[in-house]
Enzyme design. Sequence first.
Site, mmCIF file in Angstrom:
data_model
loop_
_atom_site.group_PDB
_atom_site.id
_atom_site.type_symbol
_atom_site.label_atom_id
_atom_site.label_comp_id
_atom_site.label_asym_id
_atom_site.label_seq_id
_atom_site.Cartn_x
_atom_site.Cartn_y
_atom_site.Cartn_z
ATOM 1 N N GLN A 214 7.899 4.545 -3.453
ATOM 2 C CA GLN A 214 6.644 3.800 -3.390
ATOM 3 C C GLN A 214 5.806 3.882 -4.671
ATOM 4 O O GLN A 214 4.652 3.466 -4.683
ATOM 5 C CB GLN A 214 5.793 4.236 -2.184
ATOM 6 C CG GLN A 214 6.467 3.988 -0.843
ATOM 7 C CD GLN A 214 6.901 2.526 -0.667
ATOM 8 O OE1 GLN A 214 6.086 1.621 -0.745
ATOM 9 N NE2 GLN A 214 8.189 2.306 -0.442
ATOM 10 N N GLU A 215 6.373 4.441 -5.750
ATOM 11 C CA GLU A 215 5.688 4.325 -7.035
ATOM 12 C C GLU A 215 5.621 2.844 -7.431
ATOM 13 O O GLU A 215 6.556 2.087 -7.202
ATOM 14 C CB GLU A 215 6.445 5.091 -8.130
ATOM 15 C CG GLU A 215 6.238 6.585 -8.095
ATOM 16 C CD GLU A 215 6.883 7.260 -9.299
ATOM 17 O OE1 GLU A 215 7.331 6.540 -10.220
ATOM 18 O OE2 GLU A 215 6.948 8.500 -9.298
ATOM 19 N N ARG B 299 -18.216 1.418 0.342
ATOM 20 C CA ARG B 299 -19.047 2.076 1.355
ATOM 21 C C ARG B 299 -19.312 3.539 1.015
ATOM 22 O O ARG B 299 -20.210 4.151 1.588
ATOM 23 C CB ARG B 299 -18.375 1.954 2.734
ATOM 24 C CG ARG B 299 -18.497 0.576 3.344
ATOM 25 C CD ARG B 299 -17.763 0.448 4.673
ATOM 26 N NE ARG B 299 -16.330 0.223 4.483
ATOM 27 C CZ ARG B 299 -15.501 -0.086 5.467
ATOM 28 N NH1 ARG B 299 -15.954 -0.174 6.708
ATOM 29 N NH2 ARG B 299 -14.220 -0.292 5.228
ATOM 30 N N HIS C 132 -20.874 -4.090 -1.297
ATOM 31 C CA HIS C 132 -21.525 -3.487 -0.131
ATOM 32 C C HIS C 132 -22.843 -2.836 -0.519
ATOM 33 O O HIS C 132 -23.807 -2.879 0.251
ATOM 34 C CB HIS C 132 -20.586 -2.456 0.503
ATOM 35 C CG HIS C 132 -21.149 -1.810 1.731
ATOM 36 N ND1 HIS C 132 -21.344 -2.501 2.914
ATOM 37 C CD2 HIS C 132 -21.569 -0.532 1.965
ATOM 38 C CE1 HIS C 132 -21.861 -1.680 3.818
ATOM 39 N NE2 HIS C 132 -21.999 -0.485 3.271
ATOM 40 N N LYS D 98 -30.253 -0.855 15.023
ATOM 41 C CA LYS D 98 -29.278 -0.063 15.772
ATOM 42 C C LYS D 98 -29.441 1.417 15.445
ATOM 43 O O LYS D 98 -29.785 1.790 14.324
ATOM 44 C CB LYS D 98 -27.854 -0.526 15.467
ATOM 45 C CG LYS D 98 -27.398 -0.303 14.035
ATOM 46 C CD LYS D 98 -26.037 -0.903 13.786
ATOM 47 C CE LYS D 98 -25.632 -0.693 12.330
ATOM 48 N NZ LYS D 98 -24.674 -1.658 11.865
ATOM 49 N N ASP E 145 -23.619 -10.800 7.391
ATOM 50 C CA ASP E 145 -23.342 -9.448 6.922
ATOM 51 C C ASP E 145 -22.294 -9.517 5.825
ATOM 52 O O ASP E 145 -21.659 -10.559 5.625
ATOM 53 C CB ASP E 145 -22.854 -8.571 8.076
ATOM 54 C CG ASP E 145 -23.158 -7.084 7.854
ATOM 55 O OD1 ASP E 145 -23.652 -6.735 6.763
ATOM 56 O OD2 ASP E 145 -22.902 -6.275 8.778
ATOM 57 N N THR F 101 -14.068 -3.320 12.312
ATOM 58 C CA THR F 101 -13.471 -3.346 13.654
ATOM 59 C C THR F 101 -14.199 -4.306 14.585
ATOM 60 O O THR F 101 -13.783 -4.492 15.726
ATOM 61 C CB THR F 101 -13.483 -1.946 14.274
ATOM 62 O OG1 THR F 101 -14.833 -1.480 14.368
ATOM 63 C CG2 THR F 101 -12.679 -0.969 13.415
ATOM 64 N N ALA F 102 -15.307 -4.897 14.123
ATOM 65 C CA ALA F 102 -16.081 -5.911 14.856
ATOM 66 C C ALA F 102 -16.851 -5.351 16.048
ATOM 67 O O ALA F 102 -17.453 -6.116 16.795
ATOM 68 C CB ALA F 102 -15.196 -7.079 15.308
ATOM 69 N N THR G 102 -19.675 -3.424 16.112
ATOM 70 C CA THR G 102 -21.113 -3.644 15.913
ATOM 71 C C THR G 102 -21.464 -5.121 16.029
ATOM 72 O O THR G 102 -22.449 -5.493 16.659
ATOM 73 C CB THR G 102 -21.536 -3.115 14.530
ATOM 74 O OG1 THR G 102 -21.267 -1.718 14.455
ATOM 75 C CG2 THR G 102 -23.017 -3.346 14.295
#
Length: 335
Positions: free
Chosen positions: A47-48, A105, A139, A203, A229, A234-235, A237
């Site tokens: 995987q190099e 993030r 972000h 929230k 946003d 993961t949807a 929120t």
Amino acid sequence: MPTVVEPKLIAGNANRPLAEAIARRMSLYRGMSVGLVQARVERFNDQEIFVEVYENVRGEDMFIIQPTSNPANDNLMELLIMADALRRSSASRITAVIPYFGYARQDRRTKARTPITAKLVANMMVEAGIERILTMDLHAAQIQGFFDIPVDNLYASPIFAIDIKNQFADLSDVMVISPDVGGVARARELAKRINAPLSIVDKRREKPGEIAEMTVIGDVTGKRCIIVDDMCDTAGTLCKAAEVIMDHGATEVHAYISHGVMSGPAVERVSKSVLKTLVLTDTIQPTGPVSSAPNIRVLPTAPLFAQSILNIWNGTSVSSLFETDTLGPIYEGIL
């Protein structure tokens, strides 16, 4: 050193369709064929990552198109290795076009003994030979300050505004929603562009990944609400916010998200949610489930990135593309 006669594009494997679309748009704008530089970006058995550029790039103005989306580490390493290959091949300038900037993030220390990985990634990019960054909807805007090289941060809100005006015949009952306090500036920018009021979903979290309580600040009764946003992971929120907004009297809820990370159960959640439509951009290559979901649409960013690359190459303004009057003609007939 030979005179630079045209910008040259090279792409990794993160979002090949977007890179090809950018090349097609640049061909259209310039009236001549602009293709991707021939190269191989592949992996050895362990995987190099290995990169070989087949064309001469000496003295050329190179643009590497590579979002650092999932798998973030592989795509980031591809970007760094391509930059090193171009630098060692005597390219005159290397610009990294990163439609989605991974690790954004992790822009600050949230508690003791944690990293600021976004700064580490910035250092790695500069060390690899990258001399300029072109990205979209960071972000955290302060990440621009992590670099000691120019950073052009494009915005999806002008594209969203054009699409909203085309999709909503009457904007009198439309309200823009920020899903948290931190996204108010982004939501306010879109609300200003479409001349709509603004509301906020506040929230509170008991622990990361779990939402304990949501409160709507503002009257959404009888409104068609648009949540805006920068990313949807993961949807959880997003779908919960849509439910709360509907419970407070909204007639329908839509969402406009810059980067569709869409991990895990995200597509299933959106499909079963009260969201009428979820609109994403193609900064991250849409998966099969995303493309086939009945209530998800994908907007193209290639026209904006193509024009931005040409402006950087020509030494003209990139910020001019933030204006609807400038961006409108670029997207005419597309949205």
